[in-house]
Design an enzyme around this catalytic site. Structure first.
Site, PDB file in Angstrom:
ATOM      1  N   ARG A  50       0.856  -1.201   0.000  1.00  0.00           N
ATOM      2  CA  ARG A  50       0.000   0.000   0.000  1.00  0.00           C
ATOM      3  C   ARG A  50       0.883   1.240   0.000  1.00  0.00           C
ATOM      4  NH1 ARG A  50      -1.479   1.711   4.683  1.00  0.00           N
ATOM      5  NH2 ARG A  50      -2.175  -0.304   5.475  1.00  0.00           N
ATOM      6  N   TYR A 102     -16.490  18.077 -14.291  1.00  0.00           N
ATOM      7  CA  TYR A 102     -16.842  16.662 -14.416  1.00  0.00           C
ATOM      8  C   TYR A 102     -17.858  16.335 -13.308  1.00  0.00           C
ATOM      9  CZ  TYR A 102     -16.260  11.587 -14.293  1.00  0.00           C
ATOM     10  OH  TYR A 102     -16.492  10.239 -14.299  1.00  0.00           O
ATOM     11  N   ASP A 174      -7.491  19.641 -13.706  1.00  0.00           N
ATOM     12  CA  ASP A 174      -7.828  18.301 -14.173  1.00  0.00           C
ATOM     13  C   ASP A 174      -7.451  18.264 -15.655  1.00  0.00           C
ATOM     14  OD1 ASP A 174      -9.033  16.023 -15.214  1.00  0.00           O
ATOM     15  OD2 ASP A 174     -10.814  16.184 -13.946  1.00  0.00           O
ATOM     16  N   LYS A 199      -8.623   7.380 -18.982  1.00  0.00           N
ATOM     17  CA  LYS A 199      -8.984   7.924 -20.284  1.00  0.00           C
ATOM     18  C   LYS A 199      -7.797   7.843 -21.243  1.00  0.00           C
ATOM     19  CE  LYS A 199     -12.684   8.599 -17.898  1.00  0.00           C
ATOM     20  NZ  LYS A 199     -12.986   9.871 -17.245  1.00  0.00           N
TER      21      LYS A 199
HETATM   22  C1  LIG Z   1     -13.358  10.199 -15.916  1.00  0.00           C
HETATM   23  C2  LIG Z   1     -12.983  11.516 -15.383  1.00  0.00           C
HETATM   24  C3  LIG Z   1     -12.716  11.687 -14.019  1.00  0.00           C
HETATM   25  C4  LIG Z   1     -12.880  10.571 -13.009  1.00  0.00           C
HETATM   26  O1  LIG Z   1     -11.954   9.549 -13.184  1.00  0.00           O
HETATM   27  P1  LIG Z   1     -12.239   7.994 -12.853  1.00  0.00           P
HETATM   28  O2  LIG Z   1     -10.978   7.340 -13.286  1.00  0.00           O
HETATM   29  O3  LIG Z   1     -13.448   7.579 -13.611  1.00  0.00           O
HETATM   30  O4  LIG Z   1     -12.450   7.910 -11.365  1.00  0.00           O
HETATM   31  C5  LIG Z   1     -12.333  12.943 -13.589  1.00  0.00           C
HETATM   32  N1  LIG Z   1     -12.227  13.980 -14.437  1.00  0.00           N
HETATM   33  C6  LIG Z   1     -12.480  13.852 -15.753  1.00  0.00           C
HETATM   34  C7  LIG Z   1     -12.347  15.038 -16.649  1.00  0.00           C
HETATM   35  C8  LIG Z   1     -12.860  12.626 -16.267  1.00  0.00           C
HETATM   36  O5  LIG Z   1     -13.137  12.505 -17.576  1.00  0.00           O
END
Ligand SMILES: *Cc1c(COP(=O)(O)O)cnc(C)c1O
Length: 384
Positions: A50, A102, A174, A199
């Site tokens: 961890r 988001y 982000d 993504k």
């Molecule tokens: C998908 C996404 C998230 C969240 O991420 P997860 O891996 O699904 O927890 C946060 N910000 C953006 C812009 C996203 O597209």
């Protein structure tokens, strides 16, 4: 890594020397929960998985290098990374989030951190005036998402970061939609960069993960503490898959962007399409800022149809190659209707997503096939 190494070289090699014991060229999947110690308190840098795992360490070093961050931390999901960053704040502090954040980010702030004392306001950060209006004496963090989801609006990272820094607050970006290949927030003045590696970074729709990168040593120490204390860490297999995806980030993004440009050209010329949102379009309100802070305009395209929401729902069911699904950033093209699927709730009810908006994550299939699929789906609509 030699400091002069280019982006693509670092994507393949940073943090990933060949294994000193066996010569394995790929970083092994260290599928272990614990590590043998030479003596009490004497170990080789790893005690318990961890706290640290060599496969995770390699991915963290690679992503930190790509974002120009001194420190990087990987998490079990993008939301887990965001949660750790929000835990840097204390009850009574105030954060400004984007109106088109988001949905999961808004939910985390509103429903998880809000009830235990974090105050927030949502503002349209495409204008600094809105940020100034939302600012409070207790504001210590601004959350930026650019390009945003699903409207693909563009926020000037440098301008927001300077505004926040002058007032002693931190800027978080982000960077999921842009990736470090297209945009590097820390270099533009932001303090913290976060990702859903699920993504484009992973890039193959086969693994969920998150990342946070920083330059400040004290913030890094706190994030390392939170990563270990709360324990939302990714497993070694997930780190390996993400690292494999990242190796091709540059070539994938080039193709995502050029395919998106071709799709946009087709959609903009189609009579059934009423508007196309893509930062590469000269009439996009964020175009000039995008040109300034991004290498290219990304693979996400949103558009509306003359037939409104019923046409949108019908279109996404008529595509054959392009899959109807949530998520984005994989090699395959995905299409969805945000108002009905991913954006049932958004920050600030005044900012509801147009029910006729279609969001397309343009994949890296043969571009003519993607365009042809859209053409037949649109023709089907016209035919009723
Ligand atoms: C998908 C996404 C998230 C969240 O991420 P997860 O891996 O699904 O927890 C946060 N910000 C953006 C812009 C996203 O597209």
């Amino acid at each position: 890594m030699r400091p002069a190494d280019g982006f693509e070289t670092r994507a393949i090699h940073a943090g990933q020397p060949s294994d000193p014991q066996t010569g394995a060229v790929m970083v092994p999947i260290y599928q272990t929960s614990t590590f043998a110690q030479d003596g009490v308190g004497r170990h080789k840098g790893y005690e318990y998985a961890r706290t640290g795992n060599p496969t995770r360490t390699a991915l963290e070093a690679c992503l930190a290098s790509l974002e120009g961050a001194a420190f990087g931390f990987c998490f079990a999901s993008g939301m887990a990374a965001e949660d750790a960053v929000l835990r840097l704040l204390s009850p009574g502090e105030h954060i400004v989030i984007p109106t088109d954040a988001y949905g999961g980010t808004w939910r985390l702030v509103d429903k998880v951190h809000g009830p235990v004392g974090l105050a927030y306001d949502a503002a349209d950060l495409t204008s600094l005036e809105n940020l100034a209006a939302a600012w409070k004496p207790e504001t210590t963090m601004v959350w930026v998402e650019t390009p945003s989801n699903p409207l693909l609006s563009i926020v000037d990272i440098g301008a927001v970061a300077a505004f926040a820094a002058e007032r002693g607050a931190r800027t978080v970006v982000d960077n999921t939609f842009a990736t470090p290949y297209l945009q590097q927030p820390l270099g533009l003045g932001a303090d913290i960069v976060v990702h859903s590696t699920t993504k484009y970074l992973g890039g193959h729709s086969d693994v969920v993960g998150g990342f946070a990168g920083v330059n400040d040593g004290a913030v890094a120490e706190r994030l390392a503490f939170l990563q270990n204390a709360a324990g939302a860490v990714p497993g070694p297999m997930d780190c390996f898959l993400t690292m494999r995806g990242v190796k091709t980030l540059g070539v994938r993004m080039d193709r995502h962007c050029s395919n998106a440009a071709a799709v946009v050209e087709f959609l903009a010329g189609h009579p059934a399409v009423t508007s196309v949102l893509w930062p590469g379009l000269a009439d996009h309100p964020g175009h000039d800022v995008a040109v300034k802070q991004m290498r290219h305009f990304g693979g996400m395209v949103s558009f509306t149809l003359a037939g409104g929401s019923s046409a949108a729902a019908a279109l996404v069911e008529r595509t054959e190659l392009i899959t109807l699904a949530e998520s984005l950033g994989g090699v395959e093209s995905l299409i969805e209707v945000p108002a009905l699927m991913t954006h049932l709730s958004v920050a600030g009810s005044s900012n509801e997503v147009d029910p006729g908006l279609v969001r397309l994550s343009v994949g890296i299939e043969t571009v003519d096939d993607i365009v042809e699929d859209l053409r037949q789906a649109l023709e089907g609509l016209a035919a009723g």
